[in-house]
Design a protein around this motif. Sequence first.
Motif, PDB file in Angstrom:
ATOM      1  N   ARG A  73      -5.961   3.633  -1.130  1.00 18.46           N
ATOM      2  CA  ARG A  73      -4.031   4.213  -0.568  1.00 18.46           C
ATOM      3  C   ARG A  73      -3.918   4.642  -2.243  1.00 18.46           C
ATOM      4  NH1 ARG A  73      -1.015   2.122   3.483  1.00 18.46           N
ATOM      5  NH2 ARG A  73       0.361   3.750   2.593  1.00 18.46           N
TER       6      ARG A  73
ATOM      7  N   THR B 167       1.072   5.027  -3.165  1.00 22.53           N
ATOM      8  CA  THR B 167       0.790   5.243  -2.910  1.00 22.53           C
ATOM      9  C   THR B 167       1.900   5.667  -3.193  1.00 22.53           C
ATOM     10  OG1 THR B 167      -0.246   5.321  -0.821  1.00 22.53           O
ATOM     11  CG2 THR B 167       0.631   7.160  -0.990  1.00 22.53           C
TER      12      THR B 167
ATOM     13  N   GLY C 103       0.852  -1.067  -0.250  1.00 23.04           N
ATOM     14  CA  GLY C 103      -0.085   0.318  -0.124  1.00 23.04           C
ATOM     15  C   GLY C 103       0.514   1.370   0.355  1.00 23.04           C
TER      16      GLY C 103
ATOM     17  N   SER D 125      -5.566   8.445  -1.315  1.00 24.65           N
ATOM     18  CA  SER D 125      -4.863   8.699  -0.181  1.00 24.65           C
ATOM     19  C   SER D 125      -3.252   9.706  -0.552  1.00 24.65           C
ATOM     20  CB  SER D 125      -4.333   7.800   0.104  1.00 24.65           C
ATOM     21  OG  SER D 125      -3.268   8.801   1.704  1.00 24.65           O
TER      22      SER D 125
END
Length: 180
Positions: free
Chosen positions: A76, A23, A19, A79
């Motif tokens: 992710r 990102t 994850g 984000s």
Amino acid sequence: APFALGYGQSQLSATFSAGAACTILVQIALFPRLVAALGEHLAATCGAVAVAVGLGSCSLVHAPLPLHTGLYLLNRAGSGVADTATATLVARSSRGKEQRSRNLGLIQSSRAAARIVTPLVSGELFRRSCAAPKPWSGTLPYHLCAACMLAAASIPLLLRRSEREAEEAQLREGTAAAAG
């Protein structure tokens, strides 16, 4: 993941590492292209919606595992886009170096404060929701966070509208001054 998928510590650690890698990859490779195509405001909104969809859905969809993993990675990736776009918007909207420094510091401090509070709150919400019937068992903290992200998703677009209205007012004032 241990509750819903039966993951052990090594699988959980690998999932979190994947994850984090997702990102970073999104921030480096996708974010610049997304901003070029959509602008910072819409990119921030898309990132927040992706977090909401990924987070809310992966708490309900446990099988097939590739779908669950894809939803987690969507969270992710979203984000990465939302965080980077938010910092960009805050930096751009701040007046002067001092205000920009203060505002960016406030973002970092609020994130740090959230890392103190959210495990406690989420743990209690998780505990309370474990008594719910499947597929809702244990999903309350995920759905609450997803709802908050959906609620916040419109903020960048509201900021863009406000910026455009201010620019139009400046143009009208400039045109009126030049004509008078």
